[in-house]
Motif scaffolding. Structure first.
Motif, PDB file in Angstrom:
ATOM      1  N   THR A   1     -42.854  29.088 -22.008  1.00  0.00           N
ATOM      2  CA  THR A   1     -43.841  29.305 -20.948  1.00  0.00           C
ATOM      3  C   THR A   1     -43.414  30.543 -20.171  1.00  0.00           C
ATOM      4  OG1 THR A   1     -44.319  26.949 -20.805  1.00  0.00           O
ATOM      5  CG2 THR A   1     -44.963  28.301 -18.924  1.00  0.00           C
ATOM      6  N   TYR A   2     -44.396  31.429 -19.939  1.00  0.00           N
ATOM      7  CA  TYR A   2     -44.127  32.725 -19.323  1.00  0.00           C
ATOM      8  C   TYR A   2     -44.802  32.843 -17.960  1.00  0.00           C
ATOM      9  CZ  TYR A   2     -42.143  33.922 -23.780  1.00  0.00           C
ATOM     10  OH  TYR A   2     -41.346  33.924 -24.887  1.00  0.00           O
ATOM     11  N   SER A   3     -44.320  33.793 -17.174  1.00  0.00           N
ATOM     12  CA  SER A   3     -44.824  33.997 -15.812  1.00  0.00           C
ATOM     13  C   SER A   3     -46.290  34.411 -15.788  1.00  0.00           C
ATOM     14  CB  SER A   3     -43.960  35.021 -15.061  1.00  0.00           C
ATOM     15  OG  SER A   3     -43.942  36.263 -15.743  1.00  0.00           O
ATOM     16  N   SER A   4     -46.850  34.820 -16.905  1.00  0.00           N
ATOM     17  CA  SER A   4     -48.273  35.156 -16.994  1.00  0.00           C
ATOM     18  C   SER A   4     -49.143  33.907 -17.031  1.00  0.00           C
ATOM     19  CB  SER A   4     -48.542  35.968 -18.270  1.00  0.00           C
ATOM     20  OG  SER A   4     -48.240  35.167 -19.412  1.00  0.00           O
ATOM     21  N   GLY A   5     -48.507  32.736 -17.208  1.00  0.00           N
ATOM     22  CA  GLY A   5     -49.242  31.483 -17.337  1.00  0.00           C
ATOM     23  C   GLY A   5     -49.437  31.065 -18.781  1.00  0.00           C
ATOM     24  N   GLU A   6     -49.071  31.937 -19.708  1.00  0.00           N
ATOM     25  CA  GLU A   6     -49.212  31.599 -21.129  1.00  0.00           C
ATOM     26  C   GLU A   6     -48.089  30.689 -21.588  1.00  0.00           C
ATOM     27  OE1 GLU A   6     -49.458  33.544 -25.574  1.00  0.00           O
ATOM     28  OE2 GLU A   6     -48.482  34.670 -23.986  1.00  0.00           O
ATOM     29  N   THR A   7     -48.439  29.744 -22.444  1.00  0.00           N
ATOM     30  CA  THR A   7     -47.456  28.933 -23.163  1.00  0.00           C
ATOM     31  C   THR A   7     -47.671  29.174 -24.640  1.00  0.00           C
ATOM     32  OG1 THR A   7     -47.352  27.233 -21.452  1.00  0.00           O
ATOM     33  CG2 THR A   7     -46.664  26.580 -23.660  1.00  0.00           C
ATOM     34  N   GLN A   8     -46.577  29.327 -25.361  1.00  0.00           N
ATOM     35  CA  GLN A   8     -46.642  29.454 -26.815  1.00  0.00           C
ATOM     36  C   GLN A   8     -46.029  28.204 -27.413  1.00  0.00           C
ATOM     37  OE1 GLN A   8     -44.947  33.113 -28.148  1.00  0.00           O
ATOM     38  NE2 GLN A   8     -46.198  34.321 -26.768  1.00  0.00           N
ATOM     39  N   VAL A   9     -46.681  27.690 -28.447  1.00  0.00           N
ATOM     40  CA  VAL A   9     -46.222  26.460 -29.083  1.00  0.00           C
ATOM     41  C   VAL A   9     -46.084  26.699 -30.582  1.00  0.00           C
ATOM     42  CG1 VAL A   9     -46.695  24.018 -29.497  1.00  0.00           C
ATOM     43  CG2 VAL A   9     -47.408  25.084 -27.342  1.00  0.00           C
ATOM     44  N   MET A  10     -44.902  26.413 -31.111  1.00  0.00           N
ATOM     45  CA  MET A  10     -44.607  26.569 -32.530  1.00  0.00           C
ATOM     46  C   MET A  10     -45.093  25.328 -33.276  1.00  0.00           C
ATOM     47  SD  MET A  10     -42.680  28.651 -34.616  1.00  0.00           S
ATOM     48  CE  MET A  10     -41.811  29.488 -33.323  1.00  0.00           C
ATOM     49  N   GLY A  11     -45.905  25.538 -34.302  1.00  0.00           N
ATOM     50  CA  GLY A  11     -46.405  24.432 -35.106  1.00  0.00           C
ATOM     51  C   GLY A  11     -45.556  24.213 -36.344  1.00  0.00           C
ATOM     52  N   ALA A  12     -45.906  23.175 -37.091  1.00  0.00           N
ATOM     53  CA  ALA A  12     -45.244  22.897 -38.368  1.00  0.00           C
ATOM     54  C   ALA A  12     -45.780  23.856 -39.425  1.00  0.00           C
ATOM     55  CB  ALA A  12     -45.498  21.455 -38.780  1.00  0.00           C
ATOM     56  N   PRO A  13     -44.942  24.255 -40.385  1.00  0.00           N
ATOM     57  CA  PRO A  13     -45.404  25.148 -41.450  1.00  0.00           C
ATOM     58  C   PRO A  13     -46.578  24.539 -42.220  1.00  0.00           C
ATOM     59  CG  PRO A  13     -43.016  24.990 -41.477  1.00  0.00           C
ATOM     60  CD  PRO A  13     -43.514  23.942 -40.516  1.00  0.00           C
TER      61      PRO A  13
ATOM     62  N   TYR B   1     -40.879  40.532 -21.458  1.00  0.00           N
ATOM     63  CA  TYR B   1     -41.481  41.691 -22.082  1.00  0.00           C
ATOM     64  C   TYR B   1     -42.161  42.530 -21.022  1.00  0.00           C
ATOM     65  CZ  TYR B   1     -46.154  39.569 -22.215  1.00  0.00           C
ATOM     66  OH  TYR B   1     -47.347  39.003 -21.879  1.00  0.00           O
ATOM     67  N   GLU B   2     -42.123  43.823 -21.265  1.00  0.00           N
ATOM     68  CA  GLU B   2     -42.755  44.806 -20.386  1.00  0.00           C
ATOM     69  C   GLU B   2     -43.885  45.421 -21.185  1.00  0.00           C
ATOM     70  OE1 GLU B   2     -39.508  47.400 -19.421  1.00  0.00           O
ATOM     71  OE2 GLU B   2     -38.478  45.850 -18.270  1.00  0.00           O
ATOM     72  N   THR B   3     -45.108  45.263 -20.701  1.00  0.00           N
ATOM     73  CA  THR B   3     -46.275  45.730 -21.438  1.00  0.00           C
ATOM     74  C   THR B   3     -46.461  47.231 -21.272  1.00  0.00           C
ATOM     75  OG1 THR B   3     -47.793  45.355 -19.595  1.00  0.00           O
ATOM     76  CG2 THR B   3     -47.395  43.491 -21.099  1.00  0.00           C
ATOM     77  N   ALA B   4     -47.372  47.765 -22.063  1.00  0.00           N
ATOM     78  CA  ALA B   4     -47.652  49.197 -22.023  1.00  0.00           C
ATOM     79  C   ALA B   4     -48.146  49.637 -20.645  1.00  0.00           C
ATOM     80  CB  ALA B   4     -48.688  49.561 -23.094  1.00  0.00           C
ATOM     81  N   ASP B   5     -48.788  48.730 -19.896  1.00  0.00           N
ATOM     82  CA  ASP B   5     -49.301  49.092 -18.565  1.00  0.00           C
ATOM     83  C   ASP B   5     -48.261  48.894 -17.458  1.00  0.00           C
ATOM     84  OD1 ASP B   5     -49.212  46.354 -18.055  1.00  0.00           O
ATOM     85  OD2 ASP B   5     -51.375  46.122 -17.824  1.00  0.00           O
ATOM     86  N   GLY B   6     -47.034  48.507 -17.847  1.00  0.00           N
ATOM     87  CA  GLY B   6     -45.958  48.350 -16.869  1.00  0.00           C
ATOM     88  C   GLY B   6     -45.776  46.933 -16.345  1.00  0.00           C
ATOM     89  N   SER B   7     -46.614  45.997 -16.759  1.00  0.00           N
ATOM     90  CA  SER B   7     -46.454  44.603 -16.327  1.00  0.00           C
ATOM     91  C   SER B   7     -45.167  44.025 -16.886  1.00  0.00           C
ATOM     92  CB  SER B   7     -47.632  43.753 -16.798  1.00  0.00           C
ATOM     93  OG  SER B   7     -48.835  44.205 -16.252  1.00  0.00           O
ATOM     94  N   VAL B   8     -44.499  43.173 -16.092  1.00  0.00           N
ATOM     95  CA  VAL B   8     -43.293  42.498 -16.528  1.00  0.00           C
ATOM     96  C   VAL B   8     -43.590  41.000 -16.571  1.00  0.00           C
ATOM     97  CG1 VAL B   8     -40.893  41.957 -15.950  1.00  0.00           C
ATOM     98  CG2 VAL B   8     -41.791  44.271 -15.574  1.00  0.00           C
ATOM     99  N   ILE B   9     -43.347  40.392 -17.740  1.00  0.00           N
ATOM    100  CA  ILE B   9     -43.620  38.977 -17.927  1.00  0.00           C
ATOM    101  C   ILE B   9     -42.338  38.304 -18.353  1.00  0.00           C
ATOM    102  CG2 ILE B   9     -44.987  37.290 -19.190  1.00  0.00           C
ATOM    103  CD1 ILE B   9     -47.261  39.261 -19.022  1.00  0.00           C
ATOM    104  N   ASP B  10     -41.904  37.302 -17.584  1.00  0.00           N
ATOM    105  CA  ASP B  10     -40.635  36.622 -17.819  1.00  0.00           C
ATOM    106  C   ASP B  10     -40.840  35.211 -18.351  1.00  0.00           C
ATOM    107  OD1 ASP B  10     -38.946  38.647 -16.922  1.00  0.00           O
ATOM    108  OD2 ASP B  10     -38.936  37.918 -14.863  1.00  0.00           O
ATOM    109  N   LEU B  11     -39.854  34.757 -19.127  1.00  0.00           N
ATOM    110  CA  LEU B  11     -39.790  33.379 -19.535  1.00  0.00           C
ATOM    111  C   LEU B  11     -39.469  32.533 -18.311  1.00  0.00           C
ATOM    112  CD1 LEU B  11     -39.720  31.383 -21.994  1.00  0.00           C
ATOM    113  CD2 LEU B  11     -37.227  31.694 -21.953  1.00  0.00           C
TER     114      LEU B  11
END
Length: 185
Positions: free
Chosen positions: A39-51, A173-183
């Motif tokens: 889960t990142y400071s942008s509000g996004e969560t990434q979830v790894m699924g089963a193969p 990660y730091e995006t091309a527009d300069g945004s910084v997003i942290d875990l």
């Protein structure tokens, strides 16, 4: 084909770092266990699924979501040599399958000065481990590998920087527009 801005495209896969190690590499170097969540400071969560097998290729789905709504899903192939390839992106129920797939990560472990490239579907990228950096995020303090990725799409250059921790994944990660997003967790 779905048109993604370069920063969106990189966001879809740079945070998704699963990889099965080979050649004496720790299999958890690039985490890939089903059920992993970032889960990142942008509000996004990434979830790894089963193969799953798609078009004859074993891929690991990584869902990108806000709340319970999935917006995109990356389909990542983990090759026997330890490399990671983006085989496709599912957006809104529409799959874009990359032929050839995009090389996301070479076999680990990564080291400063290492460079790799990928080309597919009108996108060209070059990633370089530019160094190591201590970093503190809401999720903790880390010694990171700093990776700079340049992407050219539709003739436009976009640059992003990610901070990767083996066995953990991307913690900033730091995006091309300069945004910084942290875990955050």
């Amino acid at each position: 084909m779905i048109a993604l801005r370069p920063a969106q495209f990189l966001f879809l896969f740079l945070l998704s770092l699963p990889l099965a190690g080979a050649l004496a590499v720790d299999a958890s170097y690039y985490p890939k266990r089903p059920g992993l969540r970032w889960t990142y400071s942008s509000g996004e969560t990434q979830v790894m699924g089963a193969p799953v097998v798609h078009r004859g290729v074993s891929v690991t789905p990584v869902s990108h979501q806000f709340g319970s709504t999935v917006f995109t899903q990356d389909l990542l192939e983990h090759r026997a040599d330890g490399s990671v390839w983006l085989r496709g992106v599912n957006t809104g129920g529409r799959l874009t399958w990359y032929t050839p797939p995009l090389n996301i990560y070479p076999p680990g472990p990564l080291r400063p000065g290492q460079t790799w490239t990928g080309v597919t579907a009108g996108l060209r990228q070059r990633s370089t481990v530019v160094g190591v950096a201590p970093l503190r995020t809401p999720a903790g303090a880390y010694n990171t590998l700093k990776i700079r990725t340049e992407t050219v799409a539709a003739g436009k250059l976009s640059t992003q920087t990610t901070y990767f921790v083996p066995t953990v994944g991307v913690v900033r990660y730091e995006t091309a527009d300069g945004s910084v997003i942290d875990l955050v967790k």
